[in-house]
Design a protein around this motif. Structure first.
Motif, PDB file in Angstrom:
ATOM      1  N   LEU A 308      20.317  24.259  14.303  1.00 37.85           N
ATOM      2  CA  LEU A 308      20.862  23.023  14.715  1.00 37.85           C
ATOM      3  C   LEU A 308      20.563  22.310  16.198  1.00 37.85           C
ATOM      4  N   THR A 309      19.964  21.686  16.680  1.00 40.59           N
ATOM      5  CA  THR A 309      19.427  21.366  18.223  1.00 40.59           C
ATOM      6  C   THR A 309      18.392  20.025  17.667  1.00 40.59           C
ATOM      7  N   GLU A 310      19.006  19.645  19.096  1.00 41.38           N
ATOM      8  CA  GLU A 310      18.662  17.863  18.851  1.00 41.38           C
ATOM      9  C   GLU A 310      16.954  17.747  18.586  1.00 41.38           C
ATOM     10  N   GLN A 311      16.432  18.529  19.183  1.00 43.49           N
ATOM     11  CA  GLN A 311      14.718  19.014  18.762  1.00 43.49           C
ATOM     12  C   GLN A 311      15.013  18.366  17.105  1.00 43.49           C
ATOM     13  N   LYS A 312      15.370  18.735  16.321  1.00 45.68           N
ATOM     14  CA  LYS A 312      14.991  19.283  15.043  1.00 45.68           C
ATOM     15  C   LYS A 312      15.097  17.254  14.295  1.00 45.68           C
ATOM     16  N   GLY A 313      15.708  16.920  15.199  1.00 43.71           N
ATOM     17  CA  GLY A 313      16.269  15.264  14.369  1.00 43.71           C
ATOM     18  C   GLY A 313      17.599  15.339  13.901  1.00 43.71           C
ATOM     19  N   VAL A 314      18.820  16.399  13.709  1.00 40.48           N
ATOM     20  CA  VAL A 314      19.402  16.459  13.298  1.00 40.48           C
ATOM     21  C   VAL A 314      20.529  15.268  13.283  1.00 40.48           C
ATOM     22  N   ASP A 315      20.565  14.713  14.883  1.00 40.46           N
ATOM     23  CA  ASP A 315      21.333  13.484  14.990  1.00 40.46           C
ATOM     24  C   ASP A 315      20.629  12.049  14.255  1.00 40.46           C
ATOM     25  N   LEU A 316      19.875  12.129  13.925  1.00 42.59           N
ATOM     26  CA  LEU A 316      19.386  11.357  13.514  1.00 42.59           C
ATOM     27  C   LEU A 316      19.818  11.011  11.472  1.00 42.59           C
ATOM     28  N   VAL A 317      20.099  12.361  11.484  1.00 43.01           N
ATOM     29  CA  VAL A 317      20.602  12.239   9.835  1.00 43.01           C
ATOM     30  C   VAL A 317      21.909  11.932   9.840  1.00 43.01           C
TER      31      VAL A 317
END
Ligand code: ADP
Length: 480
Positions: A308-317
């Motif tokens: 769970l990091t910014e890189q993985k696009g969690v915020d977009l989800v």
């Protein structure tokens, strides 16, 4: 060839991400191809106690110069298979820990010492064991000093070795940036603490050393090799990367079929193949059950597995949370890391327990069940050097929804744009674009024959490590 690898992670002994899988598979594949492979890993607690390391024996007692100090360590070795030797560098003060880089809250304070010591221990062991390496291959910042330290050792002992060094960037976002105070611990000449050396705005940058001083530099996809030459993706090292374009290549990782293959996977409740997908339905039902969902649910199940990091696009989800809570679908996330993201996903899962499930830990078996049991895999990374899960997904007949960056760009084709050979759905790494891809996923799923065609094309793709290893082999030969 005699090939030496050094890395801070190695599957199955220590893993936090794709680095472990890549080095694990690459070393095993090279050994199977008949090369003589040695691989160095810090002697972490979990590595020393791993069942495969049960036969490890102490081979060398080493002394390593760290500034004015001399620190000792032990090097254990064992051979898990033919042509392959694993060396564990043991110094409990540094490595007898559960996690490799930090305690989850923050990085360990002594990381510079830990990895300077590790690189020097590799150099010393190569000498003591008389490994006679043709190729020394270092991975990521933790081992980035190795190519330079080897050249320094040659100078010190007045020898020139035929060996060539390769440095692979698995993720340029992690560079090993430390205060200048750690520089003397490297015992490298003062003049190398400069703009043309390890210095980076007054600090020491380990990754910069790897990029500048290895004979060859590689990264893990052709697209990422281009991206890291730009300010958008280079994380401040784009200028340094540009100086090595002639020696830079992007070689995509592969999938280890001994670990990731639905035909033989022992971690899933039923096995299956492209010609008989009934086992996939069993996996889907078991996944729904384990998540506490209705096992008879007929709509699409979306899955996500990542740090769970910014890189993985969690915020977009998270920005598209309402898609998962109001749509006729289910969503399961396996991942740990950033507290805020974990809390936000956890809140979503508790508010919508019959639609969203969060498994907030590292869980190898659950990751296999998600790959097998889902219909879609969501991976909207902001950047992605290679990415493995989008490949695992295709192998498991789970259609990936990915952003058009790095290795995702190189390994997935959009099924709407390319109706003859599309294997997934693609979007730009923004919330509205992801939303569009998710909506398209619902439409595709409703059209069973089209969905099945996309799924079948993904399952027919060849992501074997043989292909990847052959590319590395050609690179090694070329360097030599
Ligand atoms: P990265 O190396 O940036 O983390 P990759 O997609 O290259 O991303 O590789 C991630 C690897 O780690 C995959 O094998 C993925 O399944 C695994 N992984 C990530 N998070 C978890 C988790 N919580 N539990 C189990 N496996 C995980």
């Amino acid at each position: 060839m005699k090939i030496v690898h050094a890395a801070s992670e190695l599957f199955p002994y220590m893993k936090t991400g794709g680095l472990a899988d890549a080095v694990g598979a690459l070393t095993v594949t090279f050994a199977e191809m008949g090369h003589e492979v040695s691989v160095f890993l810090p002697g972490y607690r979990g590595a020393l106690s791993h069942p495969l390391a049960a036969g490890a024996e102490r081979r060398f007692r080493i002394k390593v110069e760290m500034g004015d100090e001399s620190l000792s360590g032990d090097v254990f070795a064992f051979s898990p298979s033919k042509n392959l030797t694993v060396f564990l560098v043991v110094r409990d003060e540094f490595y007898d820990r559960r996690f490799p880089y930090g305690n989850g809250e923050r990085d360990y304070e002594d990381n510079s010492d830990r990895f300077i010591f590790f690189c020097k221990a590799v150099v010393e062991t190569m000498r003591l064991a008389d490994l006679g390496a043709d190729i020394v291959h270092a991975h990521d910042w933790q081992t980035a000093l190795l190519p330079l330290l080897l050249r320094e050792a040659e100078r010190r002992f007045g020898v020139t070795l035929a060996m060539k060094t390769v440095f692979t960037i698995h993720n340029i976002a992690f560079q090993g940036l430390f205060s200048a105070a750690c520089y003397p611990r490297t015992n490298l000449p003062d003049e190398l603490f400069s703009m043309d050396g390890l210095e980076y705005y007054g600090q020491v940058n380990f990754m910069k050393a790897g990029i500048l001083f290895a004979d060859r530099v590689t990264t893990v996809s052709p697209r990422y090799a281009k991206e890291i030459q730009t300010p958008e993706f280079g994380c401040g090292l784009e200028g340094v990367v540009q100086t090595r374009v002639d020696d830079l290549s992007g070689l995509i990782n592969g999938v280890d079929p001994a670990v990731w293959n639905p035909v033989t996977d022992k971690l899933i409740p039923a096995r299956y193949s492209a010609s008989n997908l009934s086992g996939k339905r069993t996996c889907r039902e078991e996944l729904l059950r384990q998540c506490g969902f209705d096992a008879d649910f007929q709509g699409p199940v979306f899955g996500m597995i990542c740090r769970l990091t910014e890189q993985k696009g969690v915020d977009l989800v998270l920005a598209n949370a309402d898609f998962f809570t109001t749509g006729a679908c289910r969503f399961v996330v396996l991942g740990a890391g950033d507290r805020r993201m974990e809390a936000a996903l956890g809140k979503l899962a508790s508010a919508w327990p019959d639609k969203v499930y969060l498994c907030p830990k590292h869980d190898e078996a659950m990751s296999h069940l998600i790959e097998a049991g889902c219909d879609y895999f969501v991976m909207p990374s902001l950047f992605e050097p290679c990415g493995l899960n989008q490949m695992y997904s295709q192998v498991y007949g789970t259609v990936p929804i990915v952003s058009r960056v790095g290795g995702l760009f190189d390994t997935v084709r959009d099924a709407d744009e390319d109706q003859a050979s599309g294997t997934g759905l693609m979007c730009a790494p923004t919330a509205p674009e992801l939303r569009d891809a998710l909506e398209r996923a619902l439409r595709l799923f409703a059209n069973r024959s089209c969905y099945a065609a996309v799924q079948q094309r993904g399952m027919a793709r060849d992501f074997s490590w043989r292909t990847a290893a052959a590319a590395y082999e050609a690179l090694y030969r070329d360097a030599l």
